[in-house]
Design a protein around this motif. Structure first.
Motif, PDB file in Angstrom:
ATOM      1  N   LEU A 130       0.860  -1.186   0.000  1.00 25.66           N
ATOM      2  CA  LEU A 130       0.000   0.000   0.000  1.00 25.66           C
ATOM      3  C   LEU A 130       0.894   1.232   0.000  1.00 25.66           C
ATOM      4  CD1 LEU A 130      -2.436  -1.053   2.884  1.00 25.66           C
ATOM      5  CD2 LEU A 130      -2.799  -1.340   0.422  1.00 25.66           C
ATOM      6  N   LYS A 131       0.542   2.216  -0.846  1.00 21.42           N
ATOM      7  CA  LYS A 131       1.249   3.495  -0.834  1.00 21.42           C
ATOM      8  C   LYS A 131       0.246   4.573  -0.448  1.00 21.42           C
ATOM      9  CE  LYS A 131       4.947   2.302  -4.026  1.00 21.42           C
ATOM     10  NZ  LYS A 131       5.658   2.658  -5.278  1.00 21.42           N
ATOM     11  N   VAL A 132       0.565   5.254   0.655  1.00 19.34           N
ATOM     12  CA  VAL A 132      -0.359   6.236   1.233  1.00 19.34           C
ATOM     13  C   VAL A 132       0.358   7.577   1.371  1.00 19.34           C
ATOM     14  CG1 VAL A 132      -1.909   6.740   3.173  1.00 19.34           C
ATOM     15  CG2 VAL A 132      -1.435   4.345   2.544  1.00 19.34           C
ATOM     16  N   PRO A 133       0.232   8.463   0.386  1.00 27.07           N
ATOM     17  CA  PRO A 133       0.827   9.786   0.533  1.00 27.07           C
ATOM     18  C   PRO A 133       0.218  10.542   1.712  1.00 27.07           C
ATOM     19  CG  PRO A 133       0.239   9.356  -1.747  1.00 27.07           C
ATOM     20  CD  PRO A 133      -0.371   8.258  -0.931  1.00 27.07           C
ATOM     21  N   PHE A 134       1.078  11.283   2.417  1.00 26.26           N
ATOM     22  CA  PHE A 134       0.659  12.135   3.536  1.00 26.26           C
ATOM     23  C   PHE A 134       1.018  13.563   3.154  1.00 26.26           C
ATOM     24  CE2 PHE A 134       1.985  13.603   8.041  1.00 26.26           C
ATOM     25  CZ  PHE A 134       0.759  14.218   8.244  1.00 26.26           C
ATOM     26  N   HIS A 135       0.012  14.350   2.782  1.00 30.31           N
ATOM     27  CA  HIS A 135       0.200  15.714   2.308  1.00 30.31           C
ATOM     28  C   HIS A 135       0.096  16.700   3.468  1.00 30.31           C
ATOM     29  CE1 HIS A 135      -0.296  14.411  -1.936  1.00 30.31           C
ATOM     30  NE2 HIS A 135      -1.089  13.503  -1.385  1.00 30.31           N
ATOM     31  N   TRP A 189       3.771   7.044   2.848  1.00 32.13           N
ATOM     32  CA  TRP A 189       3.962   5.850   3.671  1.00 32.13           C
ATOM     33  C   TRP A 189       3.827   4.626   2.768  1.00 32.13           C
ATOM     34  CZ3 TRP A 189      -0.574   8.203   6.729  1.00 32.13           C
ATOM     35  CH2 TRP A 189      -0.118   9.254   7.531  1.00 32.13           C
ATOM     36  N   VAL A 190       4.762   3.700   2.901  1.00 27.64           N
ATOM     37  CA  VAL A 190       4.741   2.474   2.091  1.00 27.64           C
ATOM     38  C   VAL A 190       4.663   1.283   3.050  1.00 27.64           C
ATOM     39  CG1 VAL A 190       5.924   1.112   0.324  1.00 27.64           C
ATOM     40  CG2 VAL A 190       6.182   3.621   0.350  1.00 27.64           C
ATOM     41  N   ILE A 191       3.547   0.574   3.001  1.00 33.38           N
ATOM     42  CA  ILE A 191       3.332  -0.585   3.883  1.00 33.38           C
ATOM     43  C   ILE A 191       3.407  -1.836   3.018  1.00 33.38           C
ATOM     44  CG2 ILE A 191       1.744  -1.697   5.500  1.00 33.38           C
ATOM     45  CD1 ILE A 191       0.427   1.195   5.725  1.00 33.38           C
ATOM     46  N   THR A 192       4.344  -2.729   3.342  1.00 31.87           N
ATOM     47  CA  THR A 192       4.618  -3.883   2.489  1.00 31.87           C
ATOM     48  C   THR A 192       4.566  -5.178   3.288  1.00 31.87           C
ATOM     49  OG1 THR A 192       6.120  -2.473   1.202  1.00 31.87           O
ATOM     50  CG2 THR A 192       6.276  -4.861   0.841  1.00 31.87           C
ATOM     51  N   LYS A 193       3.952  -6.195   2.711  1.00 30.18           N
ATOM     52  CA  LYS A 193       3.997  -7.545   3.296  1.00 30.18           C
ATOM     53  C   LYS A 193       5.349  -8.165   2.941  1.00 30.18           C
ATOM     54  CE  LYS A 193      -0.975  -8.531   2.927  1.00 30.18           C
ATOM     55  NZ  LYS A 193      -1.975  -9.438   2.332  1.00 30.18           N
ATOM     56  N   THR A 194       6.025  -8.740   3.945  1.00 27.79           N
ATOM     57  CA  THR A 194       7.328  -9.380   3.717  1.00 27.79           C
ATOM     58  C   THR A 194       7.317 -10.759   4.378  1.00 27.79           C
ATOM     59  OG1 THR A 194       8.516  -8.816   5.759  1.00 27.79           O
ATOM     60  CG2 THR A 194       8.291  -7.052   4.095  1.00 27.79           C
ATOM     61  N   LEU A 254       7.037  -0.879   7.285  1.00 29.62           N
ATOM     62  CA  LEU A 254       6.649   0.503   7.004  1.00 29.62           C
ATOM     63  C   LEU A 254       7.887   1.269   6.555  1.00 29.62           C
ATOM     64  CD1 LEU A 254       4.765   3.022   7.118  1.00 29.62           C
ATOM     65  CD2 LEU A 254       5.489   3.277   9.510  1.00 29.62           C
ATOM     66  N   ALA A 255       7.785   1.955   5.421  1.00 22.54           N
ATOM     67  CA  ALA A 255       8.854   2.846   4.967  1.00 22.54           C
ATOM     68  C   ALA A 255       8.266   4.219   4.694  1.00 22.54           C
ATOM     69  CB  ALA A 255       9.514   2.290   3.708  1.00 22.54           C
ATOM     70  N   MET A 301      13.044   6.354   2.836  1.00 20.80           N
ATOM     71  CA  MET A 301      12.806   4.915   2.967  1.00 20.80           C
ATOM     72  C   MET A 301      13.173   4.388   4.363  1.00 20.80           C
ATOM     73  SD  MET A 301      11.227   4.544   0.251  1.00 20.80           S
ATOM     74  CE  MET A 301      10.831   2.803   0.231  1.00 20.80           C
ATOM     75  N   TYR A 302      13.104   5.274   5.338  1.00 22.10           N
ATOM     76  CA  TYR A 302      13.344   4.840   6.715  1.00 22.10           C
ATOM     77  C   TYR A 302      12.037   4.298   7.297  1.00 22.10           C
ATOM     78  CZ  TYR A 302      11.283   9.399   7.798  1.00 22.10           C
ATOM     79  OH  TYR A 302      10.442  10.475   7.865  1.00 22.10           O
ATOM     80  N   GLY A 303      12.169   3.468   8.305  1.00 21.90           N
ATOM     81  CA  GLY A 303      10.995   2.863   8.932  1.00 21.90           C
ATOM     82  C   GLY A 303      11.404   1.617   9.685  1.00 21.90           C
TER      83      GLY A 303
END
Length: 196
Positions: free
Chosen positions: A76-81, A90-95, A101-102, A117-119
């Motif tokens: 999921l990519k969720v821009p925070f304006h 915000w980038v939420i990825t299944k691993t 979260l990045a 890309m920190y998280g």
């Protein structure tokens, strides 16, 4: 006798196959959390700072909008304006190890910020409504390289309820929180910097 040997062999093969199979990438709680956010794909919501201090002055008096913009089964990519600042996503990825979260930070020309890309990875299974992401080694190194030692103990939290999404950052002497009203979608914001 042969039947017993065959049964034992079958058990050994089954056991070794099970051991070789990868563990579940994400827990059912993490999948539910991911799906709860994905259910809002294509929609944007306005938020309000509900906790913070002087370090969060960049958010004061600005319109805060999250946009669940890009959704796949794995990410999921969720821009925070923040007002006219469209640099954060915000980038939420299944691993294979849980949810990651990045924070994708870009400049207006689309180039990556030096702190990006920190998280971190979920430290436990969390719940369908709450997940926490302590800073990982990559983030800690990036923070240190850029003189942000105060950030190395960051823990990011996300909470989702039927009518509210919360983004929160905690560390010693810092508790920043934004609550978004999921009951009232707002007009979609511009494309975030560096994205199509």
């Amino acid at each position: 006798m042969t039947t017993t040997k065959n049964s034992q062999l079958a058990l050994l093969v089954t056991a070794s196959t099970m051991m070789a199979a990868p563990a579940l990438a994400t827990t059912s709680e993490q999948n539910q959390f991911f799906d709860n956010i994905a259910a809002h794909c294509g929609k944007a919501y306005e938020g309000t700072v509900t906790a913070g201090n002087d370090a969060d002055s960049a958010f004061t008096g600005k319109k805060l909008v999250m946009h669940v913009r890009e959704c796949t089964d794995e990410q999921l990519k969720v821009p925070f304006h923040v007002g006219d600042d469209h640099s954060r996503t915000w980038v939420i990825t299944k691993t294979p190890y849980g949810l990651h979260l990045a924070h994708d930070h870009r400049h207006e020309d689309g180039s990556e910020d030096k702190v990006t890309m920190y998280g971190g990875m979920t430290a436990d299974m969390g719940t369908a409504t709450e997940q926490s992401f302590p800073a990982d080694a990559h983030s800690i190194n990036n923070f240190r390289e850029n003189g942000l030692n105060v950030s190395i103990t960051n823990i990011w939290h996300m909470y989702i309820k039927p009518n509210e999404f919360t983004y929160r950052l905690t560390r010693e002497n810092r508790d920043f929180r934004v609550d978004f009203d999921l009951s009232k979608p707002v007009a979609l914001p511009p494309v975030p910097w560096g994205h199509e």
